[in-house]
Write a protein that holds these residues in place. Structure first.
Motif, short mmCIF file in Angstrom:
data_model
loop_
_atom_site.label_atom_id
_atom_site.label_comp_id
_atom_site.label_asym_id
_atom_site.label_seq_id
_atom_site.Cartn_x
_atom_site.Cartn_y
_atom_site.Cartn_z
N THR A 178 -7.63 -5.02 -5.50
CA THR A 178 -6.88 -3.82 -5.87
C THR A 178 -7.76 -2.61 -5.61
O THR A 178 -8.92 -2.58 -6.03
N GLN A 179 -7.23 -1.62 -4.89
CA GLN A 179 -7.97 -0.41 -4.57
C GLN A 179 -7.10 0.80 -4.89
O GLN A 179 -5.88 0.77 -4.66
N LYS A 180 -7.71 1.85 -5.37
CA LYS A 180 -6.96 3.08 -5.63
C LYS A 180 -7.92 4.26 -5.65
O LYS A 180 -9.13 4.11 -5.89
N GLY A 221 -3.87 10.80 -2.70
CA GLY A 221 -4.06 9.58 -3.48
C GLY A 221 -3.59 8.37 -2.70
O GLY A 221 -2.81 8.49 -1.74
N TYR A 249 -3.01 3.76 -3.10
CA TYR A 249 -3.04 2.53 -3.89
C TYR A 249 -2.82 1.36 -2.93
O TYR A 249 -1.95 1.43 -2.04
N ARG A 250 -3.62 0.31 -3.08
CA ARG A 250 -3.47 -0.89 -2.24
C ARG A 250 -3.72 -2.13 -3.09
O ARG A 250 -4.67 -2.17 -3.89
N GLN A 251 -2.90 -3.14 -2.92
CA GLN A 251 -3.07 -4.40 -3.63
C GLN A 251 -2.76 -5.55 -2.70
O GLN A 251 -1.81 -5.49 -1.91
N SER A 259 0.82 -1.20 0.00
CA SER A 259 0.00 0.00 0.00
C SER A 259 0.86 1.25 0.00
O SER A 259 1.96 1.28 0.55
N SER A 263 -12.20 0.08 -7.06
CA SER A 263 -11.89 -1.13 -6.32
C SER A 263 -12.29 -2.35 -7.14
O SER A 263 -13.36 -2.36 -7.76
#
Length: 696
Positions: A254-256, A211, A213-215, A192, A280
Motif C-alpha cells: 500500500t502506497q500513498k 495526491g 493512492y496505490r494498493q 491506483s 508505504s
C-alpha cells in the motif's frame, strides 16, 4: 567467453548498422511520446545549470514525460525506469527496487526530487524503497555517468531527477491546470488513483495540490519461485519439500502520498514552498532467508519462523523551498536557490510486531548563480551542503548511528567556438562521518574534474568526447557496518580504514537530430582506484555468509546504442520503428574477476502506430544470459519479453486518454542478474493494465 563477446559485438553491430546506414542519429527514450516525430529540442535541466539542449550534452541522457511517463507507472522507481538505455533495477520485490545506471547503484546513484536528494534510507539496503513515487510527477530526467560536479561525490554513477512540480514555476493556463488518473492491473489486483492541480489565487500566488493512492495484492510469477539452477543444486537437500510456484507470498503493498505547495510569481522570478507526506507499507519476499536466520537464532525445540512475515512500514514528512531571481548582479544574471528537509522513519515489522527501526533526519541545500554570457563564454558557479542524522535501532541493526555532513563548491564553464564547443568544470567537497557510539570520526576531501569537446558536423550531426576524474568518499555503511543483514542474507562488515576511491573516465558520443531517422551512440570506460564494493569472503558469521566492504582496482566499460526511424507518415497514419542495445562489463582488476550483480547485455525493438485518435505500440526486450558472475554468485538465464500498449483519445478537443497495456505477454520467466534475490524471486508474469487520465 568468446561466444559471449561475439553476441555483444553482433548486437552492437546490428544496431550500429541501423544507425549509421541512416542519415540521422539522435538520443531518444525507448518509450517515445506519441508525438515523437514532432518533438522539439529538449532542455535537460539536470545536466547543466545553464539549460543545455539534450543534443549538446556529451553524457548519455534520457527523459520521460507525458504519455511516455504514464506508460511506465509502476510500484517501484527501478521497475518504472529499467527500459531506459543503460538502466537496470535491483529487483527486491514489488515494494522496493532502486535504479542501477551502467552497473552502478546504491550510494553511487543520486535519486533527486526536484534537484534535491530523496533524504531517505534507500542507499542503506536494497530492501529499502526510495521515499518518492512517479504517480504525480511531471517529468523524469536521467544523466548516465559521473554527475559529481553538480550533485556531489556520491553521484559518480549518475543521477535520476524526478521533477514533481510541487512548487509551481509558471502560471497555469486559464487559471487552473491539473489532471486525474485511475488505473487497475490484473497481475497483483492493482488499484491506483492520482490527481494534481495548479490554481492561480488572487494576485501573484499559485497553489499546488496533489495526491496518490496505490494498493496491490500478492503478485504472480511464472513457474517456480526458485530458479532452475538453484533447484538442481538443492534437490538432494529438499527432496521432500513442496516447491513454491506462482503467487509470491507477502508481496502486497500500500502506497500513498500528498503534497501542498504555494508559489509567488513576479517579473523578477519566483519563490515557493511545499510540504509533503509519503507512506508505504510493503512485504519483503526474500525466499527463506529470514526463516533460516530465525531458525539459527532460536533455541532447540522452539518453532522457527514464529515471528511471521517481514514487512516494512515507512513514512517521510518533507518540506521544500525553491526560488529563482532573474535580476542581473555583477557578472551573474540568474540566481537559483533550492532547499529540502525531511524526517524519515521506517520500521521492519515481524509478524506485525515492530522490529528494527531506521531513522533519517536530514537537509540539503544548493545555490547556483548563472553567469551572463560574455562573448562565447557561459557558465555557472554554485555551493551545495547537506547533513544526515542516521540511526538504526533494534537487535538486528547492522550499522551504528552516524552523522554525515557534506559541503561542496563547484563551477561549470562552456566556450562556444562554432562549430566547436569546449566545456569543463571542477568541484571541491568536504565530507565528515561521525559515529560517537563507535568512537569514529573521519574527514574526507574530494576533488572532481571534467573536460569535454564537441563538434557540430552539419545536417544535425554532433560528435564529442568528455574526460572526467572523480573522487568519492566512503559512506557510513561502508565504514561502520557490522552485523547480520537479513534482507540480503549476509553478515555485512565494514572497514573503517577505507579511503577515497578515484575514477578516471572517458565517454565518446555521436548524435544526430532531425530527419526521418534519429539515434545516438555512447561509449564509456572508467578505471577506478580503490573501488569499494561488497565482497563475499566465503566465511560465515551468525550462520550467514560474510559480505566484506573492500577496496579494489576496478574497470567499467560499455556502450549504449539507440535509433528511431519513421517508416511511414501520411495524413492518416504514422509508423515508427525504434531500438537499442546496451552493455556494461565490470571487472575487479586486482583479482581479474567479475564484479557482482552486473546487468547482462540487452536489446530492445519497438514498432509504433499513430492514427488520429489512437496510438499503439508493440515491443520486445531481450536480455542475454549472465554467466560472467562473481564468486559464490549463480548465473542468470536469458529472457525475451513482449509488451504492447494502446492509447485512445476519444474526444479530439478534450485531454482525455485511455491507456491499455499488456506487460510480459508470453508470461516469460525473468530473473535479474542485478538482484540479491534473483534465484528465489522472479519478476512478475503477465499483467493487463488499464488506466484513464483526464487533464484540465
Amino acid at each position: 567467453m568468446r561466444r559471449h563477446m561475439s553476441r555483444v559485438w553482433l548486437a552492437a553491430a546490428l544496431m550500429g548498422g541501423m544507425v549509421t546506414a541512416s542519415p540521422a542519429l539522435a538520443q531518444q527514450a525507448p518509450l517515445p511520446d506519441s508525438s515523437a516525430h514532432d518533438r522539439v529540442e529538449e532542455i535537460i535541466v539536470t545536466a547543466s545549470p545553464i539549460g543545455a539542449r539534450r543534443f549538446d550534452i556529451l553524457q548519455g541522457t534520457s527523459s520521460l514525460s507525458g504519455e511516455a511517463l504514464d506508460r511506465v507507472q509502476s510500484t517501484t522507481l527501478g521497475e518504472a525506469l529499467d527500459k531506459l538505455p543503460g538502466l537496470a533495477q535491483t529487483g527486491f520485490g514489488a515494494g522496493a527496487s532502486r535504479p542501477i545506471i551502467r552497473g552502478q547503484g546504491g550510494d553511487r546513484i543520486r535519486i533527486l526530487s526536484g534537484g534535491i536528494g530523496s533524504i531517505d534510507a534507500s542507499t542503506t539496503s536494497p530492501d529499502h524503497a526510495p521515499a518518492l513515487d512517479l504517480a504525480t510527477a511531471k517529468r523524469v530526467e536521467v544523466v548516465r555517468g559521473p554527475a559529481t560536479l553538480l550533485y556531489g561525490n556520491n553521484a559518480v554513477g549518475g543521477v535520476i531527477n524526478v521533477l514533481d512540480g510541487r512548487i509551481p514555476i509558471a502560471q497555469p493556463k486559464d487559471g487552473v491546470d491539473g489532471f486525474a488518473r485511475i488505473g487497475i492491473g490484473t497481475n497483483a489486483n492493482e488499484r491506483s488513483l492520482a490527481s494534481g492541480v495548479d490554481a492561480r489565487l488572487n494576485g501573484p500566488f499559485i497553489l499546488h495540490l496533489d495526491g496518490f493512492y496505490r494498493q496491490t495484492d500478492d503478485y504472480k510469477a511464472p513457474g517456480f519461485l526458485e530458479s532452475k539452477i538453484l533447484r538442481e543444486e538443492e534437490d538432494h537437500e529438499h527432496e521432500e519439500e513442496e516447491e513454491a510456484k506462482g503467487r509470491v507470498d507477502n508481496s502486497d503493498l500500500t502506497q500513498k502520498g500528498a503534497t501542498g505547495g504555494l508559489s509567488y510569481l513576479a517579473d523578477w522570478g519566483f519563490f515557493g514552498v511545499s510540504a509533503s507526506r509519503f507512506d508505504s507499507n510493503y512485504g519483503i519476499s526474500a525466499g527463506h532467508s529470514h526463516e533460516e536466520q530465525h531458525e539459527h537464532e532460536h533455541e532447540e525445540g522452539e518453532e522457527h519462523g514464529e515471528e511471521g512475515p517481514v514487512r516494512i512500514d515507512l513514512g517521510q514528512t518533507r518540506l521544500d523551498l525553491m526560488g529563482e531571481v532573474n535580476q542581473p548582479y555583477g557578472i551573474f544574471e540568474t540566481t537559483k536557490v533550492r532547499f529540502g528537509w525531511a524526517d524519515y522513519k521506517h520500521t521492519e515489522l515481524e509478524g506485525g510486531a515492530p522490529g528494527t527501526q531506521f531513522l533519517n533526519k536530514g537537509w540539503e541545500g544548493r545555490v547556483e548563480m548563472v553567469q551572463r554570457t560574455i562573448g562565447n563564454l557561459s557558465g555557472a558557479v554554485g555551493v551545495q551542503a547537506s547533513s544526515r542524522d542516521f540511526q538504526a535501532i533494534g537487535e538486528e541493526a547492522f550499522v551504528p548511528p552516524s552523522d554525515t555532513d557534506q559541503m561542496g563548491v563547484f563551477t561549470l564553464q562552456r566556450l562556444d567556438l562554432s562549430p566547436f564547443a569546449l566545456e569543463g568544470g571542477v568541484r571541491l567537497e568536504r565530507q565528515t562521518v561521525q559515529a560517537s557510539s563507535a568512537d569514529f570520526d573521519r574527514d574526507f576531501t574530494t576533488l572532481s574534474l571534467s573536460a569535454g569537446a564537441s563538434r557540430q558536423l552539419g545536417d544535425g550531426w554532433m560528435t564529442g568526447i568528455s574526460l572526467s576524474r572523480t573522487e568519492r568518499a566512503p559512506n557510513a555503511e561502508e565504514l561502520l557496518s557490522d552485523g547480520a543483514h537479513l534482507a540480503t542474507s549476509t553478515y555485512e562488515r565494514g572497514d573503517g580504514t577505507l579511503g577515497k576511491e578515484t575514477g578516471l573516465g572517458v565517454e565518446a558520443t555521436l548524435k544526430k537530430t532531425g530527419g526521418p531517422v534519429s539515434g545516438t551512440v555512447n561509449l564509456f570506460l572508467t578505471d577506478y582506484d580503490k573501488y569499494i564494493y561488497e565482497r563475499l569472503t566465503g566465511a560465515e558469521e551468525d550462520g550467514l555468509p560474510v559480505a566484506q566492504f573492500s577496496a579494489t582496482d576496478a574497470r567499467f566499460w560499455g556502450f549504449e546504442v539507440e535509433a528511431e526511424t519513421t517508416l511511414l507518415r501520411n495524413d492518416q497514419v504514422t509508423v515508427t520503428l525504434d531500438g537499442g542495445v546496451d552493455y556494461v562489463r565490470a571487472t575487479d582488476r586486482d583479482n581479474n574477476t567479475p564484479l557482482p550483480r552486473i546487468p547482462a547485455l540487452s536489446a530492445r525493438a519497438g514498432l509504433g502506430f499513430e492514427l488520429a485518435s489512437v496510438a499503439a505500440r508493440f515491443e520486445g526486450v531481450w536480455t542475454d544470459k549472465q554467466k560472467r558472475t562473481a564468486a559464490l554468485e549463480l548465473p542468470t538465464d536469458s529472457s525475451m519479453v513482449f509488451n504492447a500498449s494502446m492509447d485512445w483519445h476519444p474526444f479530439p478537443d478534450q485531454d482525455i486518454t485511455m491507456l491499455l497495456e499488456l506487460r510480459n505477454l508470453t508470461n516469460e520467466e525473468v530473473r535479474l542478474a542485478t538482484s540479491f534475490l534473483k534465484d528465489v524471486l522472479p519478476q512478475p508474469g503477465r499483467d493487463v493494465r488499464v488506466s484513464l487520465r483526464a487533464g484540465f
